[in-house]
Design a protein around this motif. Structure first.
Motif, PDB file in Angstrom:
ATOM      1  N   CYS A  49      14.781  25.449 -26.940  1.00 13.62           N
ATOM      2  CA  CYS A  49      16.211  25.586 -27.254  1.00 13.62           C
ATOM      3  C   CYS A  49      16.943  24.246 -27.156  1.00 13.62           C
ATOM      4  O   CYS A  49      16.378  23.225 -26.776  1.00 13.62           O
ATOM      5  CB  CYS A  49      16.847  26.589 -26.298  1.00 13.62           C
ATOM      6  N   ASP A  50      18.233  24.274 -27.452  1.00  7.02           N
ATOM      7  CA  ASP A  50      19.052  23.062 -27.407  1.00  7.02           C
ATOM      8  C   ASP A  50      19.342  22.571 -25.992  1.00  7.02           C
ATOM      9  O   ASP A  50      19.823  21.457 -25.817  1.00  7.02           O
ATOM     10  CB  ASP A  50      20.357  23.272 -28.166  1.00  7.02           C
ATOM     11  N   SER A  51      19.082  23.385 -24.976  1.00  8.59           N
ATOM     12  CA  SER A  51      19.204  22.920 -23.587  1.00  8.59           C
ATOM     13  C   SER A  51      17.967  22.127 -23.164  1.00  8.59           C
ATOM     14  O   SER A  51      17.967  21.479 -22.127  1.00  8.59           O
ATOM     15  CB  SER A  51      19.393  24.102 -22.636  1.00  8.59           C
ATOM     16  N   SER A  52      16.933  22.188 -23.962  1.00  7.33           N
ATOM     17  CA  SER A  52      15.694  21.463 -23.698  1.00  7.33           C
ATOM     18  C   SER A  52      15.806  20.039 -24.224  1.00  7.33           C
ATOM     19  O   SER A  52      16.552  19.786 -25.180  1.00  7.33           O
ATOM     20  CB  SER A  52      14.518  22.176 -24.373  1.00  7.33           C
ATOM     21  N   PRO A  53      15.077  19.105 -23.634  1.00  5.33           N
ATOM     22  CA  PRO A  53      15.195  17.697 -24.053  1.00  5.33           C
ATOM     23  C   PRO A  53      14.943  17.455 -25.542  1.00  5.33           C
ATOM     24  O   PRO A  53      15.600  16.617 -26.154  1.00  5.33           O
ATOM     25  CB  PRO A  53      14.137  16.974 -23.204  1.00  5.33           C
ATOM     26  N   ASN A  54      14.000  18.177 -26.149  1.00  5.87           N
ATOM     27  CA  ASN A  54      13.616  17.885 -27.534  1.00  5.87           C
ATOM     28  C   ASN A  54      14.255  18.774 -28.596  1.00  5.87           C
ATOM     29  O   ASN A  54      14.151  18.473 -29.782  1.00  5.87           O
ATOM     30  CB  ASN A  54      12.095  17.930 -27.656  1.00  5.87           C
ATOM     31  N   LYS A  55      14.861  19.874 -28.219  1.00  9.05           N
ATOM     32  CA  LYS A  55      15.594  20.746 -29.154  1.00  9.05           C
ATOM     33  C   LYS A  55      14.761  21.090 -30.395  1.00  9.05           C
ATOM     34  O   LYS A  55      15.231  21.034 -31.522  1.00  9.05           O
ATOM     35  CB  LYS A  55      16.915  20.106 -29.556  1.00  9.05           C
ATOM     36  N   HIS A  56      13.515  21.467 -30.175  1.00 10.18           N
ATOM     37  CA  HIS A  56      12.609  21.694 -31.302  1.00 10.18           C
ATOM     38  C   HIS A  56      13.001  22.869 -32.187  1.00 10.18           C
ATOM     39  O   HIS A  56      12.720  22.841 -33.395  1.00 10.18           O
ATOM     40  CB  HIS A  56      11.171  21.874 -30.805  1.00 10.18           C
ATOM     41  N   ALA A  57      13.645  23.909 -31.661  1.00 14.71           N
ATOM     42  CA  ALA A  57      14.038  25.042 -32.504  1.00 14.71           C
ATOM     43  C   ALA A  57      15.056  24.596 -33.558  1.00 14.71           C
ATOM     44  O   ALA A  57      14.937  24.935 -34.735  1.00 14.71           O
ATOM     45  CB  ALA A  57      14.597  26.186 -31.659  1.00 14.71           C
ATOM     46  N   THR A  58      16.039  23.816 -33.147  1.00 15.12           N
ATOM     47  CA  THR A  58      17.041  23.321 -34.093  1.00 15.12           C
ATOM     48  C   THR A  58      16.415  22.336 -35.074  1.00 15.12           C
ATOM     49  O   THR A  58      16.718  22.362 -36.273  1.00 15.12           O
ATOM     50  CB  THR A  58      18.227  22.683 -33.349  1.00 15.12           C
ATOM     51  N   LYS A  59      15.522  21.498 -34.589  1.00 14.74           N
ATOM     52  CA  LYS A  59      14.831  20.565 -35.489  1.00 14.74           C
ATOM     53  C   LYS A  59      14.011  21.330 -36.529  1.00 14.74           C
ATOM     54  O   LYS A  59      13.976  20.947 -37.705  1.00 14.74           O
ATOM     55  CB  LYS A  59      13.931  19.615 -34.690  1.00 14.74           C
ATOM     56  N   HIS A  60      13.389  22.429 -36.100  1.00 15.76           N
ATOM     57  CA  HIS A  60      12.624  23.266 -37.028  1.00 15.76           C
ATOM     58  C   HIS A  60      13.553  23.841 -38.103  1.00 15.76           C
ATOM     59  O   HIS A  60      13.203  23.844 -39.290  1.00 15.76           O
ATOM     60  CB  HIS A  60      11.921  24.391 -36.258  1.00 15.76           C
ATOM     61  N   PHE A  61      14.725  24.315 -37.710  1.00 15.36           N
ATOM     62  CA  PHE A  61      15.693  24.833 -38.691  1.00 15.36           C
ATOM     63  C   PHE A  61      16.062  23.749 -39.702  1.00 15.36           C
ATOM     64  O   PHE A  61      16.036  23.989 -40.914  1.00 15.36           O
ATOM     65  CB  PHE A  61      16.955  25.346 -37.985  1.00 15.36           C
ATOM     66  N   HIS A  62      16.400  22.557 -39.249  1.00 12.25           N
ATOM     67  CA  HIS A  62      16.804  21.485 -40.169  1.00 12.25           C
ATOM     68  C   HIS A  62      15.656  21.061 -41.090  1.00 12.25           C
ATOM     69  O   HIS A  62      15.888  20.766 -42.270  1.00 12.25           O
ATOM     70  CB  HIS A  62      17.328  20.279 -39.393  1.00 12.25           C
ATOM     71  N   ARG A  63      14.452  21.071 -40.575  1.00 19.77           N
ATOM     72  CA  ARG A  63      13.281  20.675 -41.366  1.00 19.77           C
ATOM     73  C   ARG A  63      12.875  21.766 -42.357  1.00 19.77           C
ATOM     74  O   ARG A  63      12.538  21.486 -43.501  1.00 19.77           O
ATOM     75  CB  ARG A  63      12.135  20.354 -40.401  1.00 19.77           C
ATOM     76  N   SER A  64      12.913  23.020 -41.919  1.00 20.88           N
ATOM     77  CA  SER A  64      12.369  24.119 -42.725  1.00 20.88           C
ATOM     78  C   SER A  64      13.414  24.912 -43.497  1.00 20.88           C
ATOM     79  O   SER A  64      13.098  25.544 -44.497  1.00 20.88           O
ATOM     80  CB  SER A  64      11.608  25.097 -41.818  1.00 20.88           C
ATOM     81  N   GLY A  65      14.643  24.930 -42.975  1.00 22.83           N
ATOM     82  CA  GLY A  65      15.675  25.773 -43.576  1.00 22.83           C
ATOM     83  C   GLY A  65      15.588  27.229 -43.141  1.00 22.83           C
ATOM     84  O   GLY A  65      16.354  28.059 -43.615  1.00 22.83           O
ATOM     85  N   HIS A  66      14.697  27.556 -42.227  1.00 24.20           N
ATOM     86  CA  HIS A  66      14.582  28.932 -41.723  1.00 24.20           C
ATOM     87  C   HIS A  66      15.804  29.222 -40.860  1.00 24.20           C
ATOM     88  O   HIS A  66      15.993  28.579 -39.828  1.00 24.20           O
ATOM     89  CB  HIS A  66      13.303  29.102 -40.911  1.00 24.20           C
ATOM     90  N   PRO A  67      16.638  30.187 -41.254  1.00 19.47           N
ATOM     91  CA  PRO A  67      17.968  30.323 -40.659  1.00 19.47           C
ATOM     92  C   PRO A  67      18.085  31.067 -39.333  1.00 19.47           C
ATOM     93  O   PRO A  67      19.061  30.872 -38.617  1.00 19.47           O
ATOM     94  CB  PRO A  67      18.749  31.078 -41.736  1.00 19.47           C
ATOM     95  N   VAL A  68      17.129  31.919 -38.974  1.00 20.94           N
ATOM     96  CA  VAL A  68      17.332  32.815 -37.828  1.00 20.94           C
ATOM     97  C   VAL A  68      16.234  32.646 -36.780  1.00 20.94           C
ATOM     98  O   VAL A  68      15.056  32.577 -37.109  1.00 20.94           O
ATOM     99  CB  VAL A  68      17.382  34.293 -38.286  1.00 20.94           C
ATOM    100  N   VAL A  69      16.670  32.607 -35.508  1.00 27.13           N
ATOM    101  CA  VAL A  69      15.744  32.615 -34.373  1.00 27.13           C
ATOM    102  C   VAL A  69      16.121  33.766 -33.446  1.00 27.13           C
ATOM    103  O   VAL A  69      17.255  34.227 -33.443  1.00 27.13           O
ATOM    104  CB  VAL A  69      15.770  31.303 -33.559  1.00 27.13           C
ATOM    105  N   SER A  70      15.135  34.196 -32.679  1.00 31.24           N
ATOM    106  CA  SER A  70      15.392  35.167 -31.612  1.00 31.24           C
ATOM    107  C   SER A  70      15.054  34.518 -30.291  1.00 31.24           C
ATOM    108  O   SER A  70      14.281  33.560 -30.234  1.00 31.24           O
ATOM    109  CB  SER A  70      14.539  36.423 -31.794  1.00 31.24           C
ATOM    110  N   SER A  71      15.630  35.042 -29.219  1.00 27.51           N
ATOM    111  CA  SER A  71      15.242  34.567 -27.902  1.00 27.51           C
ATOM    112  C   SER A  71      13.817  35.025 -27.622  1.00 27.51           C
ATOM    113  O   SER A  71      13.450  36.168 -27.903  1.00 27.51           O
ATOM    114  CB  SER A  71      16.171  35.127 -26.828  1.00 27.51           C
TER     115      SER A  71
END
Length: 90
Positions: A49-71
């Motif tokens: 998540c965005d509270s994590s140092p690398n924010k990989h979920a958001t980076k994945h969205f920007h790279r892939s365009g996949h719009p939805v995540v779940s906890s």
């Protein structure tokens, strides 16, 4: 999840993809740590998540365009749309 006030991305969900493993796939590759995990509802990959140092979920969205995540956290039942900035519990 059919609701007029909910965005089209969230309304389109017919099932919620669950994390296969409770790890951030990208953090594991680099030896990093994470705070919370999110699972992409398009491809099923789990990232931090965005509270994590690398924010990989958001980076994945920007790279892939996949719009939805779940906890992917135990006891949490919600989905988030990056495009429309909406969250919905389920």
């Amino acid at each position: 999840m059919q609701d007029q006030a909910i965005c089209d991305h969230l309304n389109a969900l017919t099932e919620i993809l669950a994390a296969e493993e409770r790890v951030c796939e990208e953090c594991v590759k680099t030896g990093s740590s994470w705070v919370h995990l999110r699972t992409c509802q398009t491809c099923g990959k789990t990232h931090c998540c965005d509270s994590s140092p690398n924010k990989h979920a958001t980076k994945h969205f920007h790279r892939s365009g996949h719009p939805v995540v779940s906890s992917a956290e135990p006891g949490e039942r919600w989905v988030w749309c990056y495009v429309d900035e909406q969250i919905v519990g389920y």
